[in-house]
Design an enzyme around this catalytic site. Sequence first.
Site, PDB file in Angstrom:
ATOM      1  N   TYR A 125      34.516  44.694  34.656  1.00 22.49           N
ATOM      2  CA  TYR A 125      35.445  45.583  34.688  1.00 22.49           C
ATOM      3  C   TYR A 125      36.451  45.433  33.497  1.00 22.49           C
ATOM      4  O   TYR A 125      37.078  46.217  32.558  1.00 22.49           O
ATOM      5  CB  TYR A 125      36.258  45.601  35.747  1.00 22.49           C
ATOM      6  CG  TYR A 125      37.458  46.674  35.989  1.00 22.49           C
ATOM      7  CD1 TYR A 125      36.879  47.932  36.202  1.00 22.49           C
ATOM      8  CD2 TYR A 125      38.654  46.335  36.172  1.00 22.49           C
ATOM      9  CE1 TYR A 125      37.931  49.162  36.198  1.00 22.49           C
ATOM     10  CE2 TYR A 125      39.609  47.450  36.350  1.00 22.49           C
ATOM     11  CZ  TYR A 125      39.110  48.872  36.339  1.00 22.49           C
ATOM     12  OH  TYR A 125      40.272  49.722  36.202  1.00 22.49           O
TER      13      TYR A 125
ATOM     14  N   LYS B 121      37.060  47.510  29.993  1.00 19.11           N
ATOM     15  CA  LYS B 121      38.484  48.175  29.759  1.00 19.11           C
ATOM     16  C   LYS B 121      38.986  47.798  28.249  1.00 19.11           C
ATOM     17  O   LYS B 121      39.900  48.518  27.638  1.00 19.11           O
ATOM     18  CB  LYS B 121      39.489  47.894  30.834  1.00 19.11           C
ATOM     19  CG  LYS B 121      39.123  48.979  32.202  1.00 19.11           C
ATOM     20  CD  LYS B 121      39.099  50.124  32.008  1.00 19.11           C
ATOM     21  CE  LYS B 121      38.897  51.102  33.311  1.00 19.11           C
ATOM     22  NZ  LYS B 121      38.842  52.502  33.062  1.00 19.11           N
TER      23      LYS B 121
END
Length: 247
Positions: free
Chosen positions: A164, A168
């Site tokens: 994650y 990002k």
Amino acid sequence: MMQKIAVITGSHKGLGYAIARKLAQKDDIQVVLTSRKEQDGLAAQKQLLNENIQVDYHSLDVTSDLSVQQFTAWLQQTYGRADILVNNAGVNPTMQPEESSLLTVQIEMMLSTFTTNVLAVARITQALLPLMQAQNYGRIVNVSTEMASLSSMGSDYYPLAPSYRLSKIGLNGLTAILAKELQGTNILVNAYSPGWMQTDMGGANAPFTADEGAETAVYLATLPEKGAQGKFFAEMRKFGGAIALPW
């Protein structure tokens, strides 16, 4: 007064739905809900219509070239423009045990997460940007996270979550690059962190609602001319206003 056309990816539930709902309540904005599964999107549209909030709907899978092409053709034929794009659709495999360490994370999961959280954003942005450039107006909002802030990564209290976080970080890089390319135009590109919210992704124990997480997205989607460009914002409730974070 011609309405601005706002596309919110993954807007049948959670944060995307909250953003769509808030924008759709503005008289000068026509919202287009999107979802991968048509039944999900139509159910969300019906729910808003029951509140007397008018929105349009079209299916959209941002990971599919064909779906993005079909959506763009429909949007151009139906409205002839795109004014606002909120790149909300994303995945977060943080709760999987392998995501607790870079030594155990599955490479396939990293690739899958990057495909959805970065490459899909590039795909839909490439498709809709020409519609913005044709009128020299656009607001692009990329939903990121404070977990992607390199300046605080060494000391923050968040999970390691390599898939994650790295995806990002890539999204933040995409934001900065696109903003640089569009410098001097009236197409403004920014990212923001909505914080920990009560959504399917955030869970019921999160301290804030999706409506609260949507506030900064609405602010960035409706920036005036010469507004912020290439910035990374915190959720507005955190500081009582729009505050840019360090990358």
